[in-house]
Motif scaffolding. Structure first.
Motif, PDB file in Angstrom:
ATOM      1  N   VAL A 167     118.546 -69.805 -56.197  1.00 57.31           N
ATOM      2  CA  VAL A 167     119.269 -69.063 -57.148  1.00 57.31           C
ATOM      3  C   VAL A 167     119.997 -68.085 -56.621  1.00 57.31           C
ATOM      4  CG1 VAL A 167     116.907 -68.991 -58.723  1.00 57.31           C
ATOM      5  CG2 VAL A 167     117.309 -67.122 -56.858  1.00 57.31           C
ATOM      6  N   ASP A 168     121.174 -67.719 -57.624  1.00 57.26           N
ATOM      7  CA  ASP A 168     122.095 -66.711 -57.460  1.00 57.26           C
ATOM      8  C   ASP A 168     121.360 -65.466 -56.815  1.00 57.26           C
ATOM      9  OD1 ASP A 168     123.944 -68.405 -57.311  1.00 57.26           O
ATOM     10  OD2 ASP A 168     124.371 -67.987 -59.379  1.00 57.26           O
TER      11      ASP A 168
ATOM     12  N   ALA B 182     122.073 -62.903 -66.148  1.00 52.15           N
ATOM     13  CA  ALA B 182     121.903 -64.401 -66.808  1.00 52.15           C
ATOM     14  C   ALA B 182     122.945 -64.637 -67.871  1.00 52.15           C
ATOM     15  CB  ALA B 182     120.835 -64.269 -67.461  1.00 52.15           C
TER      16      ALA B 182
ATOM     17  N   THR C 205     122.462 -67.712 -62.084  1.00 45.93           N
ATOM     18  CA  THR C 205     121.284 -67.921 -61.951  1.00 45.93           C
ATOM     19  C   THR C 205     120.379 -66.813 -61.367  1.00 45.93           C
ATOM     20  OG1 THR C 205     121.429 -69.114 -59.813  1.00 45.93           O
ATOM     21  CG2 THR C 205     121.797 -70.365 -61.779  1.00 45.93           C
TER      22      THR C 205
ATOM     23  N   GLY D  63     118.543 -68.270 -69.662  1.00 47.70           N
ATOM     24  CA  GLY D  63     118.630 -69.141 -68.382  1.00 47.70           C
ATOM     25  C   GLY D  63     117.549 -68.466 -67.595  1.00 47.70           C
TER      26      GLY D  63
END
Length: 509
Positions: free
Chosen positions: A4-5, A23, A28, A166
């Motif tokens: 993920v970021d 988000a 992410t 998300g």
């Protein structure tokens, strides 16, 4: 291995707010909470969206202005869980002269560009209805505006919106270790129910652990930081409501502190808060006898027939993780927030860590914007700020008019008792229909557990809002626990066990 970021540690209001904002900017996100959403400080506040009138005495003008601006933004974007409230401040010349109170309220009315809420006015307590419960030695008062908030639901709605955009939201999932590895964070997660572990790679780690922010820094991330937090406990009493009207009271005490006396859950009063330094573990705090006596003593100073110990129905205590500005008095510690970001710029291959010190529920949305501004250099393709004008789930009512929405909902569901309709619209807003789940009569809402609580609501919370335990539902997602008898609560817990054993009732979030 998942990547993920942004991995956010902490499912309180700051963590959920950052997850939502990020988000929505195309980042992410994974949000991890070791217990339930809002299980710490964010469900144990005074439940007010306010500028902090008393902070003016400490010259916190920037903080008060930001909070007053946020007050109206939040009122527009979440009109179902946030609503205006009028506060009556009896004047006590022994604490503050009238001219100083008037000056403070003038600034309070004008610092934030107030547009929605009505201004301050003077009251003659001997003739105004607000003065009926007040002792006769208080003649003058000032009445001003602030807002009420369902604090735990504010957190859940931010998590819901983050999920919709998300983000992955994991409750009962602890971050047990995190280390930098090849320009990323290598994070180990542990499911608190099963003990199972998994690893995640993240480009950035956000430490929004509130009272546990230093523990995360040193014990999990192995990082050092010169900034510190002060843990200050605030305790509240819940009693039967002992005055007529929807207004609240703000009482000045002899130690220069102020106490809020707010209407709560229809027929109750919420009284608080104290300011007590915490030395031990945040999770172990509870109200002490001295705090109860302190709060009851303030009530006795102002009210003709104040509640007594025998009237206390419940209490709760929360730990405020305040940025340590070296103030000697816990009440004087700043409610502002500070970030620590390492490294400060993406000039090296070191993965960034952002930690949050301090903050208050009113400014959580702006705090999230500020946090993402700090991280913008690490995510150059990140979108722009967007939350200012975007309603939270259930808050998308025309003109943010809750009364009109409630009237329309009642007209479309005339079979619902007025108290149930109000409850559903207050907690879920325009999503109230999802709770009804097609029901066209009271009987179709499923078993009735007491008060305004029916099975359809519990099923909705299990499926859509990460609820798992009776406390998740009765204390945080709703306040039904305050209205159920011991026997009714036990019956609900039995039903919940049976419901969760049904394979078809898997959580859908």
């Amino acid at each position: 291995m998942d990547q993920v970021d942004l991995l956010v540690i902490g499912g309180g209001v700051n963590g959920a707010g950052i997850a939502r904002d990020a988000a929505g900017r195309g980042v992410t996100v994974l949000l991890c909470e070791k217990a339930d959403l809002a299980s710490g400080t964010s469900s144990r506040s005074g439940k007010l969206i306010h500028g902090g009138l008393r902070y003016l005495e400490y010259y916190e003008f920037r903080l008060v202005r930001e909070a007053l601006i946020e007050r109206e933004i939040l009122l527009r974007t979440a009109p179902h869980i946030i609503w205006p409230m009028r506060f009556v401040l009896p004047h006590s010349a022994e604490q503050r002269p009238a001219w100083l109170v008037r000056l403070g309220l003038f600034l309070y009315d004008h610092l934030g560009g107030r547009k929605i809420l009505p201004p301050t006015r003077k009251l003659d307590l001997w003739h105004a209805p607000e003065g009926r419960p007040i002792k006769r030695n208080y003649r003058r008062a000032f009445e001003y505006s602030d807002c009420w908030v369902d604090d735990a639901r504010l957190v859940v709605l931010n998590a819901l919106d983050a999920h919709k955009r998300g983000a992955v939201v994991l409750t009962r999932t602890a971050v047990v270790s995190a280390r930098r590895d090849d320009g990323r964070w290598l994070v180990t997660l542990e499911d608190q129910r099963t003990g199972a572990t998994r690893q995640i790679k993240a480009r950035c780690l956000v430490n929004a652990a509130g009272p546990w922010v230093e523990s995360v820094l040193s014990g999990i991330a192995g990082a050092n930081c010169s900034r510190k937090i002060r843990l200050v406990k605030g305790s509240h009493l819940i009693t039967p409501k002992f005055w007529e009207g929807d207004h609240a009271y703000l009482l000045q005490n002899t130690d220069k502190r102020v106490i809020f006396v707010n209407p709560y859950e229809g027929d109750k009063a919420l009284i608080g808060t104290t300011d007590v330094a915490v030395e031990g573990r945040p999770e172990d705090v509870g109200i002490e006898t001295e705090e109860i006596e302190y709060l009851l003593g303030v009530l006795g100073r102002y009210f003709q027939a104040p509640p007594t110990r025998a009237d206390i129905q419940s209490t709760f205590s929360g730990v405020r993780p305040l940025y340590d500005d070296n103030a000697a008095n816990p009440s004087a510690v700043t409610r502002d927030y500070v970030f620590d970001v390492t490294p400060e710029a993406p000039a090296c291959d070191q993965a960034p860590l952002l930690s949050i010190f301090g903050g208050k529920i009113t400014t959580y949305r702006r705090l999230a914007e500020h946090a993402l501004e700090k991280l913008k250099p690490f995510f150059p393709r990140m979108g722009q700020a967007w939350t200012r004008d975007s309603p939270l789930p259930g808050g998308d009512m025309p003109n943010a008019n809750f009364a009109a929405w409630l009237g329309d909902f009642q007209a479309r569901h005339p079979w619902l008792p007025a108290s149930v309709a109000l409850h559903l619209c207050r907690l879920y807003g325009t999503r109230a229909g999802l709770v009804l789940n097609g029901a066209e009569s009271l009987g179709e809402l499923g078993p009735h557990f007491g008060g305004d609580f029916h099975a359809n609501e519990a099923r909705y919370l299990l499926r859509h809002e990460w609820a798992q335990t009776a406390s998740d539902i009765l204390i945080r997602r709703t306040k039904h626990g305050l209205h159920l008898s011991t026997q009714e609560r036990a019956a609900f817990e039995t039903w919940l066990e049976m419901e969760q054993a049904r394979p078809s009732q898997a959580n859908l979030v």
